[in-house]
Design a protein around this motif. Structure first.
Motif, mmCIF file in Angstrom:
data_model
loop_
_atom_site.group_PDB
_atom_site.id
_atom_site.type_symbol
_atom_site.label_atom_id
_atom_site.label_comp_id
_atom_site.label_asym_id
_atom_site.label_seq_id
_atom_site.Cartn_x
_atom_site.Cartn_y
_atom_site.Cartn_z
ATOM 1 N N SER A 40 0.820 -1.213 0.000
ATOM 2 C CA SER A 40 0.000 0.000 0.000
ATOM 3 C C SER A 40 0.857 1.266 0.000
ATOM 4 N N LEU A 41 2.005 1.243 0.688
ATOM 5 C CA LEU A 41 2.901 2.400 0.651
ATOM 6 C C LEU A 41 3.453 2.623 -0.752
ATOM 7 N N GLN A 42 3.833 1.549 -1.411
ATOM 8 C CA GLN A 42 4.352 1.679 -2.775
ATOM 9 C C GLN A 42 3.273 2.183 -3.729
ATOM 10 N N GLU A 43 2.060 1.704 -3.565
ATOM 11 C CA GLU A 43 0.975 2.191 -4.411
ATOM 12 C C GLU A 43 0.653 3.654 -4.101
ATOM 13 N N LEU A 44 0.746 4.029 -2.838
ATOM 14 C CA LEU A 44 0.510 5.418 -2.465
ATOM 15 C C LEU A 44 1.563 6.334 -3.103
ATOM 16 N N GLU A 45 2.797 5.843 -3.199
ATOM 17 C CA GLU A 45 3.842 6.607 -3.882
ATOM 18 C C GLU A 45 3.440 6.880 -5.329
ATOM 19 N N TRP A 46 2.926 5.847 -6.002
ATOM 20 C CA TRP A 46 2.492 6.030 -7.388
ATOM 21 C C TRP A 46 1.318 7.001 -7.483
ATOM 22 N N HIS A 47 0.412 6.917 -6.533
ATOM 23 C CA HIS A 47 -0.736 7.835 -6.539
ATOM 24 C C HIS A 47 -0.271 9.275 -6.324
ATOM 25 N N PHE A 48 0.657 9.479 -5.411
ATOM 26 C CA PHE A 48 1.195 10.828 -5.191
ATOM 27 C C PHE A 48 1.920 11.324 -6.435
ATOM 28 N N PHE A 49 2.651 10.431 -7.079
ATOM 29 C CA PHE A 49 3.335 10.789 -8.321
ATOM 30 C C PHE A 49 2.317 11.211 -9.382
ATOM 31 N N ASP A 50 1.191 10.502 -9.464
ATOM 32 C CA ASP A 50 0.113 10.866 -10.388
ATOM 33 C C ASP A 50 -0.403 12.271 -10.098
ATOM 34 N N VAL A 105 -13.877 10.633 -17.741
ATOM 35 C CA VAL A 105 -15.079 10.568 -16.895
ATOM 36 C C VAL A 105 -15.650 9.153 -16.923
ATOM 37 N N GLY A 106 -15.621 8.519 -18.081
ATOM 38 C CA GLY A 106 -16.082 7.131 -18.182
ATOM 39 C C GLY A 106 -15.223 6.179 -17.364
ATOM 40 N N PHE A 107 -13.904 6.386 -17.399
ATOM 41 C CA PHE A 107 -13.009 5.549 -16.592
ATOM 42 C C PHE A 107 -13.288 5.720 -15.103
ATOM 43 N N VAL A 108 -13.488 6.939 -14.683
ATOM 44 C CA VAL A 108 -13.761 7.208 -13.262
ATOM 45 C C VAL A 108 -15.095 6.580 -12.864
ATOM 46 N N GLU A 109 -16.095 6.771 -13.711
ATOM 47 C CA GLU A 109 -17.421 6.219 -13.418
ATOM 48 C C GLU A 109 -17.371 4.698 -13.312
ATOM 49 N N MET A 110 -16.688 4.046 -14.259
ATOM 50 C CA MET A 110 -16.588 2.588 -14.240
ATOM 51 C C MET A 110 -15.831 2.118 -12.998
ATOM 52 N N SER A 111 -14.779 2.815 -12.660
ATOM 53 C CA SER A 111 -13.991 2.461 -11.480
ATOM 54 C C SER A 111 -14.812 2.610 -10.206
ATOM 55 N N GLU A 116 -13.443 -0.409 -7.822
ATOM 56 C CA GLU A 116 -12.136 -0.917 -8.226
ATOM 57 C C GLU A 116 -11.104 -0.723 -7.118
ATOM 58 N N ALA A 117 -10.321 -1.756 -6.915
ATOM 59 C CA ALA A 117 -9.246 -1.727 -5.923
ATOM 60 C C ALA A 117 -8.029 -2.409 -6.527
ATOM 61 N N SER A 118 -6.936 -2.309 -5.842
ATOM 62 C CA SER A 118 -5.704 -2.941 -6.292
ATOM 63 C C SER A 118 -5.873 -4.456 -6.309
ATOM 64 N N SER A 119 -5.246 -5.073 -7.299
ATOM 65 C CA SER A 119 -5.281 -6.540 -7.354
ATOM 66 C C SER A 119 -4.221 -7.164 -6.455
ATOM 67 N N ASP A 120 -3.297 -6.347 -5.947
ATOM 68 C CA ASP A 120 -2.254 -6.844 -5.058
ATOM 69 C C ASP A 120 -2.784 -6.973 -3.639
ATOM 70 N N PRO A 121 -2.375 -8.039 -2.933
ATOM 71 C CA PRO A 121 -2.782 -8.166 -1.536
ATOM 72 C C PRO A 121 -2.209 -6.992 -0.722
ATOM 73 N N GLY A 122 -3.034 -6.363 0.053
ATOM 74 C CA GLY A 122 -2.587 -5.233 0.853
ATOM 75 C C GLY A 122 -2.542 -3.929 0.077
ATOM 76 N N TRP A 128 -10.907 4.927 -7.991
ATOM 77 C CA TRP A 128 -11.597 6.007 -8.697
ATOM 78 C C TRP A 128 -11.086 7.379 -8.259
ATOM 79 N N ILE A 129 -10.568 7.476 -7.043
ATOM 80 C CA ILE A 129 -10.085 8.769 -6.550
ATOM 81 C C ILE A 129 -8.896 9.238 -7.385
ATOM 82 N N VAL A 130 -7.924 8.373 -7.571
ATOM 83 C CA VAL A 130 -6.750 8.768 -8.353
ATOM 84 C C VAL A 130 -7.109 8.888 -9.833
ATOM 85 N N LYS A 131 -8.033 8.069 -10.307
ATOM 86 C CA LYS A 131 -8.444 8.163 -11.710
ATOM 87 C C LYS A 131 -9.196 9.459 -11.985
#
Length: 159
Positions: A40-50, A105-111, A116-122, A128-131
């Motif tokens: 989750s920390l590594q994914e949060l890094e990517w989200h912050f980078f986004d 907008v379609g991607f956000v709506e679908m997510s 939608e959540a990460s497929s990785d455990p943890g 949708w927030i980052v999208k």
């Protein structure tokens, strides 16, 4: 109003960039010194980078820090530069922004609908927030490019 929006997003981006540096430092130290890692920390890094990349697009346009072939552009007269700015705004920035907003907008709506959540455990949930940053950033870019278009038109008419 547009200037305030761009300025506000630049402050948010700067804050997130500082948080990103702290997060990466913490993640690296915990991984290498204590052999602890977190998906989750590594994914949060990517989200912050986004956040940093997407919310900086309008700011770079405002301050002329975007990619352009400056070796030619710098040698052009101010009138020709204004014409190039008008044409690139009308035929590149506007269509691309409208397309990304429409598709995004379609991607956000679908997510959101699929929760939608990460497929990785943890991993992180609520993707949708980052999208949602994708259409939001291009709405801000659209507003900034409208301001740039008006300024370039005024400059072209004066020269």
């Amino acid at each position: 109003m547009i200037e305030n929006i761009v300025k506000s997003t630049s402050y948010v981006t700067a804050l997130v960039l500082v948080l990103l540096v702290v997060l990466i430092l913490f993640d690296a130290l915990s991984r290498y010194l204590f052999s602890m890692g977190s998906t989750s920390l590594q994914e949060l890094e990517w989200h912050f980078f986004d956040v940093v990349i997407l919310l900086s697009i309008a700011y770079t346009l405002k301050y002329n820090a975007h990619v352009r072939v400056d070796i030619f552009y710098a040698k052009f007269s101010p009138k020709l530069q204004a014409i190039i700015n008008i044409l690139t705004t009308l035929f590149f920035i506007f269509p691309l922004s409208f397309l990304i907003i429409y598709v995004g907008v379609g991607f956000v709506e679908m997510s959101f609908v699929q929760n939608e959540a990460s497929s990785d455990p943890g991993g992180l949930s609520n993707r949708w927030i980052v999208k949602s940053l994708m259409p939001l950033s291009f709405i801000i870019l659209l507003l900034q490019s409208l301001e740039e278009l008006i300024n370039s038109y005024k400059e072209w008419k004066v020269l």
